[in-house]
Scaffold this motif. Structure first.
Motif, PDB file in Angstrom:
ATOM      1  N   UNK A 158      85.116  63.951  45.324  1.00 50.74           N
ATOM      2  CA  UNK A 158      85.158  63.832  43.865  1.00 50.74           C
ATOM      3  C   UNK A 158      83.789  63.409  43.329  1.00 50.74           C
ATOM      4  N   UNK A 159      83.251  62.375  43.976  1.00 57.65           N
ATOM      5  CA  UNK A 159      81.946  61.857  43.535  1.00 57.65           C
ATOM      6  C   UNK A 159      80.884  62.943  43.670  1.00 57.65           C
ATOM      7  N   UNK A 197      81.166  66.161  43.785  1.00 61.75           N
ATOM      8  CA  UNK A 197      81.319  67.248  42.818  1.00 61.75           C
ATOM      9  C   UNK A 197      80.749  66.846  41.458  1.00 61.75           C
ATOM     10  N   UNK A 198      81.062  65.650  41.028  1.00 59.72           N
ATOM     11  CA  UNK A 198      80.583  65.173  39.733  1.00 59.72           C
ATOM     12  C   UNK A 198      79.059  65.061  39.716  1.00 59.72           C
TER      13      UNK A 198
END
Lengths: 264, 179, 179
Positions: free
Chosen positions: C5-6, C8-9
């Protein structure tokens, strides 16, 4: 093979990137084995191409002319009769050219691959960066004890150099001015040893000696008088001082007085 | 081609918000269907381990990062600046380290240049600190290295300073004039 | 917070390629673990209905759209397509790619033609850059390819360049028939 002139005229004339490109084109067009170039035909076609360019008033880059010369040279080499077996074993005059062409071909082929890959990957799209505030982060110092030591040595050496520059200057002054009392005593004793009376201001003349030397000379004179090796006489106040040698006293006494003068 | 796939790619490449109409045109659906697809995508982005989300702004659609990930993104902006020391700082630090506690005058004598700003920098970096005052006239401040100095250089004590060979140490330093 | 998630962001926000080291630092993992996470993400992006994918460029990671979606993105309009390169530029680039760092003289020797302006163009397009100077007399400038070269031509590193098979040349020349 057809005349290259007609062909050449139909070619996009200035489309060749260089002589290799043109040669390579001719090789492909004639379906020639690159390792066995028929130099006569190729040279002819190449020259016809240049002629066509000239007819069309196109500027011919010097590289094309250099290649023409090279081709003609190779051609003439190959026309020369071979004298013996040894010559036959010598390098094929075409070899260098072939090597260059083969190398060029490799890169030309790869440049086609590059072109294809570029087309494929140009279909990939990227996003423009967001504006991310830049934070100046103080991170761990990158330091090295070795450099610390090295800097210490450097700074010390520089300091030493600077000091020695300064002290050299000082030394020069001191060299001029340094006058040892002992040396002056020795000098006066030396004169007295000759058993002659002398005028102090003549020997220690301000004209030939520095002020310090004169002053030290006077102190030395007092020492010598104290030692009992001379007596002085100044007939006129502030006038010349006359120095007269005296006989040395008893040895033991002498030593003592010398010791005293050492201390002084 | 899957509509969600296309929309993700289009919004990514755009960066800027894209009108619903434009998206509908691209995926060749009507607006209502497109809106449904977008809402569905929005839900999925929200409820999965995605770093990005889909945001609607007055009929315009845009991809953006999830707000809770801001702290990680901020780290991108952190300049990975590994500060080193300048030659001047190293020299000054070396003089202090090898001679501490030491006055500013002494440092300047050895270096031959004014060292005020270097000393300031070293103080700010917490590599040196004041260590009382000298008995000399004017009672000048003394400087010494800190524990931070030991830590950064990896020394467990000052005894670990790399030795200066005695023959390398110029006499000049010992007989410094006190000008 | 989930590492994928991190990442990707962070990659989304960056837009530009991000070094592996930086990603590792942000998710607070070692480089090897981070590389594993990225490889896993890359696989998932590739094999799901995602419009974007993850690509590596010589230790730098970047998000981009999948190539097959180009036709849809084109409908957005305003795609900034750079003009293509000339034949000369591709040739020169090929020579630099395989021989880097390489001098202008070497390039010209292989191409048989002056290559000044081509090199200038490639520099302007950020496909090559200067890479110091050669030790040879005159200390000529050396050139090498850039990350942009990898990006434009879709290589993740120079190791991916197809072999040139230059070794076949010498043998061929040795067996030259004497015409």
């Amino acid at each position: 093979m057809k005349s290259a002139l007609t062909d050449a005229c139909t070619l996009k004339l200035n489309n060749f990137e260089g002589p290799f490109d043109l040669l390579f084109f001719l090789i492909e067009k004639n379906k020639i084995d690159i390792y066995d170039i028929p130099i006569f035909e190729i040279t002819e076609q190449y020259m016809e191409y240049l002629a066509a360019m000239q007819e069309l008033d196109l500027e011919i880059a010097s590289e094309f002319l250099v290649m023409a010369a090279t081709l003609l040279h190779i051609k003439s080499c190959m026309l020369l009769p071979k004298h013996d077996e040894k010559d036959a074993e010598e390098l094929d005059p075409r070899e260098e050219l072939i090597l260059k062409l083969v190398t060029y071909k490799k890169y030309k082929e790869f440049s086609e691959i590059l072109k294809d890959r570029e087309a494929a990957w140009s279909k990939v799209h990227y996003k423009l960066p967001e504006i991310i505030p830049v934070i100046q982060q103080e991170e761990e110092l990158e330091v090295s004890p070795v450099i610390l030591r090295q800097c210490m040595m450097e700074v010390l050496n520089r300091s030493r150099e600077r000091m020695s520059n300064d002290s050299r200057k000082m030394q020069r002054i001191l060299d001029q001015e340094r006058v040892s009392l002992r040396a002056k005593v020795r000098e006066i004793l030396g004169i007295l040893a000759k058993g002659i009376k002398f005028c102090f201001s003549k020997v220690f003349s301000p004209l030939t000696r520095s002020r310090i030397e004169v002053a030290t000379g006077f102190l030395a004179l007092l020492e010598v008088v104290k030692m009992g090796r001379a007596s002085v006489d100044q007939p006129v106040a502030f006038g010349d001082i006359y120095v007269t040698p005296e006989k040395p006293k008893k040895k033991r006494e002498n030593r003592e007085t010398e010791k005293e003068s050492d201390l002084a | 081609m899957d509509c969600e796939t296309i929309i993700e790619a289009v919004l990514f490449a755009s960066g800027d918000p894209v009108p619903l109409e434009k998206l509908a045109e691209i995926i060749e659906k009507d607006k209502k269907t497109t809106r449904g697809i977008l809402a569905n995508m929005q839900y999925k982005f929200e409820h999965s381990a995605r770093g990005i989300m889909l945001r609607e702004l007055d009929g315009l659609w845009q991809l953006c990062t999830k707000p809770e990930l801001d702290i990680y993104i901020a780290k991108l902006g952190a300049l990975r600046k590994k500060p080193g020391l300048t030659q001047a700082a190293y020299e000054t630090l070396a003089i202090i380290a090898y001679n501490q506690p030491v006055t500013r005058a002494y440092i300047e004598q050895v270096r031959g240049v004014n060292s005020d700003s270097v000393i300031m920098t070293l103080m700010e970096r917490n590599l040196i600190r004041e260590a009382g005052r000298d008995d000399a006239p004017g009672r000048p401040k003394l400087y010494e290295t800190t524990d931070e100095f030991l830590r950064v250089f990896g020394f467990s004590s000052l005894r670990e300073l790399p030795p200066l060979e005695m023959n390398e140490i110029p006499e000049a330093v010992e007989t410094l004039p006190t000008d």
